[in-house]
Design a protein around this motif. Structure first.
Motif, PDB file in Angstrom:
ATOM      1  N   SER A  65       1.301  21.627   3.919  1.00  0.00           N
ATOM      2  CA  SER A  65      -0.318  21.202   3.719  1.00  0.00           C
ATOM      3  C   SER A  65      -0.453  20.300   2.660  1.00  0.00           C
ATOM      4  N   HIS A  66      -0.223  21.012   1.628  1.00  0.00           N
ATOM      5  CA  HIS A  66      -0.213  20.128   0.325  1.00  0.00           C
ATOM      6  C   HIS A  66       0.305  18.779   0.423  1.00  0.00           C
ATOM      7  N   ASP A  67       1.669  18.635   0.865  1.00  0.00           N
ATOM      8  CA  ASP A  67       2.396  17.405   0.752  1.00  0.00           C
ATOM      9  C   ASP A  67       1.538  16.359   1.816  1.00  0.00           C
ATOM     10  N   ILE A  68       1.217  16.822   2.924  1.00  0.00           N
ATOM     11  CA  ILE A  68       0.281  16.150   3.848  1.00  0.00           C
ATOM     12  C   ILE A  68      -0.690  15.799   3.618  1.00  0.00           C
ATOM     13  N   ASP A  69      -1.644  16.538   2.934  1.00  0.00           N
ATOM     14  CA  ASP A  69      -3.130  16.241   2.229  1.00  0.00           C
ATOM     15  C   ASP A  69      -2.991  15.071   1.062  1.00  0.00           C
ATOM     16  N   ARG A  70      -1.974  15.062   0.273  1.00  0.00           N
ATOM     17  CA  ARG A  70      -1.710  13.911  -0.411  1.00  0.00           C
ATOM     18  C   ARG A  70      -1.186  12.611   0.024  1.00  0.00           C
ATOM     19  N   LEU A  71      -0.570  12.727   1.276  1.00  0.00           N
ATOM     20  CA  LEU A  71      -0.030  11.554   2.009  1.00  0.00           C
ATOM     21  C   LEU A  71      -1.377  11.104   2.623  1.00  0.00           C
ATOM     22  N   ALA A  72      -2.114  11.950   3.359  1.00  0.00           N
ATOM     23  CA  ALA A  72      -3.380  11.657   3.945  1.00  0.00           C
ATOM     24  C   ALA A  72      -4.440  10.757   2.908  1.00  0.00           C
ATOM     25  N   ILE A  73      -4.447  11.187   1.622  1.00  0.00           N
ATOM     26  CA  ILE A  73      -5.428  10.521   0.558  1.00  0.00           C
ATOM     27  C   ILE A  73      -4.673   9.218   0.449  1.00  0.00           C
ATOM     28  N   ARG A  74      -3.486   9.080   0.455  1.00  0.00           N
ATOM     29  CA  ARG A  74      -2.758   7.662   0.118  1.00  0.00           C
ATOM     30  C   ARG A  74      -3.214   6.793   1.423  1.00  0.00           C
ATOM     31  N   PHE A  75      -3.258   7.218   2.742  1.00  0.00           N
ATOM     32  CA  PHE A  75      -3.402   6.301   3.913  1.00  0.00           C
ATOM     33  C   PHE A  75      -4.793   6.101   3.953  1.00  0.00           C
ATOM     34  N   GLU A  76      -5.751   6.888   3.394  1.00  0.00           N
ATOM     35  CA  GLU A  76      -7.183   6.760   3.413  1.00  0.00           C
ATOM     36  C   GLU A  76      -7.533   5.691   2.310  1.00  0.00           C
ATOM     37  N   SER A  77      -6.829   5.615   1.138  1.00  0.00           N
ATOM     38  CA  SER A  77      -7.081   5.034   0.153  1.00  0.00           C
ATOM     39  C   SER A  77      -6.631   3.438   0.498  1.00  0.00           C
ATOM     40  N   PHE A  78      -5.517   3.524   1.179  1.00  0.00           N
ATOM     41  CA  PHE A  78      -5.141   2.049   1.808  1.00  0.00           C
ATOM     42  C   PHE A  78      -5.764   1.339   2.513  1.00  0.00           C
ATOM     43  N   ILE A  79      -6.346   2.390   3.619  1.00  0.00           N
ATOM     44  CA  ILE A  79      -7.462   1.873   4.525  1.00  0.00           C
ATOM     45  C   ILE A  79      -8.547   1.194   4.002  1.00  0.00           C
ATOM     46  N   GLU A  80      -9.143   1.577   2.931  1.00  0.00           N
ATOM     47  CA  GLU A  80     -10.339   1.057   2.272  1.00  0.00           C
ATOM     48  C   GLU A  80      -9.825   0.037   1.492  1.00  0.00           C
ATOM     49  N   GLU A  81      -8.879  -0.045   0.815  1.00  0.00           N
ATOM     50  CA  GLU A  81      -8.297  -1.017  -0.284  1.00  0.00           C
ATOM     51  C   GLU A  81      -8.045  -2.422   0.860  1.00  0.00           C
ATOM     52  N   PHE A  82      -7.357  -1.993   1.859  1.00  0.00           N
ATOM     53  CA  PHE A  82      -6.932  -3.378   2.900  1.00  0.00           C
ATOM     54  C   PHE A  82      -8.255  -3.825   3.557  1.00  0.00           C
ATOM     55  N   SER A  83      -9.325  -2.819   3.678  1.00  0.00           N
ATOM     56  CA  SER A  83     -10.591  -3.436   4.398  1.00  0.00           C
ATOM     57  C   SER A  83     -11.479  -4.436   3.498  1.00  0.00           C
ATOM     58  N   ASN A  84     -11.084  -4.001   2.332  1.00  0.00           N
ATOM     59  CA  ASN A  84     -11.801  -4.777   1.126  1.00  0.00           C
ATOM     60  C   ASN A  84     -11.018  -6.213   1.100  1.00  0.00           C
ATOM     61  N   ILE A  85      -9.676  -6.128   1.057  1.00  0.00           N
ATOM     62  CA  ILE A  85      -8.918  -7.467   1.049  1.00  0.00           C
ATOM     63  C   ILE A  85      -9.258  -8.215   2.436  1.00  0.00           C
ATOM     64  N   LEU A  86      -9.434  -7.689   3.528  1.00  0.00           N
ATOM     65  CA  LEU A  86      -9.863  -8.517   4.767  1.00  0.00           C
ATOM     66  C   LEU A  86     -11.172  -9.000   4.623  1.00  0.00           C
ATOM     67  N   GLN A  87     -12.103  -8.254   3.877  1.00  0.00           N
ATOM     68  CA  GLN A  87     -13.220  -8.759   3.566  1.00  0.00           C
ATOM     69  C   GLN A  87     -13.663 -10.050   2.890  1.00  0.00           C
ATOM     70  N   ARG A  88     -12.627  -9.954   2.058  1.00  0.00           N
ATOM     71  CA  ARG A  88     -12.812 -11.125   1.032  1.00  0.00           C
ATOM     72  C   ARG A  88     -12.141 -12.303   1.902  1.00  0.00           C
ATOM     73  N   GLN A  89     -11.242 -12.044   2.629  1.00  0.00           N
ATOM     74  CA  GLN A  89     -10.738 -13.202   3.289  1.00  0.00           C
ATOM     75  C   GLN A  89     -11.425 -13.931   4.487  1.00  0.00           C
ATOM     76  N   VAL A  90     -12.612 -13.129   4.938  1.00  0.00           N
ATOM     77  CA  VAL A  90     -13.462 -13.940   5.973  1.00  0.00           C
ATOM     78  C   VAL A  90     -14.794 -14.355   5.191  1.00  0.00           C
ATOM     79  N   ARG A  91     -14.860 -14.332   4.052  1.00  0.00           N
ATOM     80  CA  ARG A  91     -16.148 -14.785   3.065  1.00  0.00           C
ATOM     81  C   ARG A  91     -15.878 -16.190   2.976  1.00  0.00           C
TER      82      ARG A  91
END
Length: 229
Positions: free
Chosen positions: A203-229
């Motif tokens: 459960s601890h290991d999966i929670d850490r992976l989930a945090i990495r996945f969520e952080s990537f989603i937000e960071e990648f969304s910011n990258i895509l947002q900069r590309q469409v400006r």
């Protein structure tokens, strides 16, 4: 027959009542299934962590996103082993490319929202896969001691009922019955302890992976947002 032979592990199990033997058999079966899921989940989480680290290195190396997307899609079509984070990226990038062709820059907000929703849906699928069988381990850890205790109580009841036909009750006469009953509790603990430890660790290991996945989603969304400006 000597006392040592009478109180041997095999002899105690074979001499136990039918209900206690069924409880022991059930606990042994549950323990085998638990250990199977423990090793399966260990390899799955280890593989997911390694694939996530590998994709993060490729993503943050500064390469072209379109080239990275084409590599991910071609790898999936060839039947290669893609990681969870790579599949999340592929779903988001694919949705972004489709939205970009449809809206042609007219509605940047909808393009980003569509990509984020696609990544969130893929994220939920990946988390469901990673968390599979954890509920079973949790159930084994919480229920097995009580199942073993039920077998112990039943065995002790039978042991004391057998003393009704004995003129003089001694420790030697009651010890075998109690020992037979206590084996059920021991097997229950043997099944429960590894399951609890594995559940907490995974459960601890999966929670850490989930945090990495969520952080990537937000960071990648910011990258895509900069590309469409």
């Amino acid at each position: 027959m000597t006392v040592t032979q009478d109180l041997s592990f095999v002899a105690l199990i074979s001499n136990a009542s039918l209900l206690v033997q069924l409880v022991m058999a059930l606990l042994l079966l549950v323990s085998i299934m638990s250990w199977t899921y423990i090793f399966h989940k260990m390899f799955a989480i280890r593989s997911a962590r390694g694939q996530t680290e590998e994709f993060e290195r490729a993503f943050w190396s500064g390469g072209n996103l379109n080239a990275l997307y084409e590599e991910a899609t071609s790898n999936r079509r060839r039947g290669g082993q893609s990681g969870a984070l790579e599949r999340i990226f592929e779903s988001g990038m694919g949705e972004f490319i489709k939205a970009k062709a449809t809206f042609a820059g007219k509605d940047p907000g909808s393009m980003i929202d569509g990509a984020r929703r696609a990544m969130r849906a893929s994220y939920q699928r990946e988390m469901d896969a990673l968390e599979s069988h954890l509920a079973f381990l949790a159930s084994v850890g919480s229920v097995s001691p009580y199942v073993g205790l039920f077998g112990t109580v039943w065995g002790i009841m039978n042991a004391f009922r057998g003393l009704a036909n004995v003129q003089q009750a001694t420790l030697a006469s009651v010890a075998p019955g109690i020992a037979e009953a206590l084996i059920a509790t021991a097997i229950g603990l043997f099944a429960a302890i590894p399951a609890v430890v594995a559940f907490n660790r995974y459960s601890h290991d999966i929670d850490r992976l989930a945090i990495r996945f969520e952080s990537f989603i937000e960071e990648f969304s910011n990258i895509l947002q900069r590309q469409v400006r």
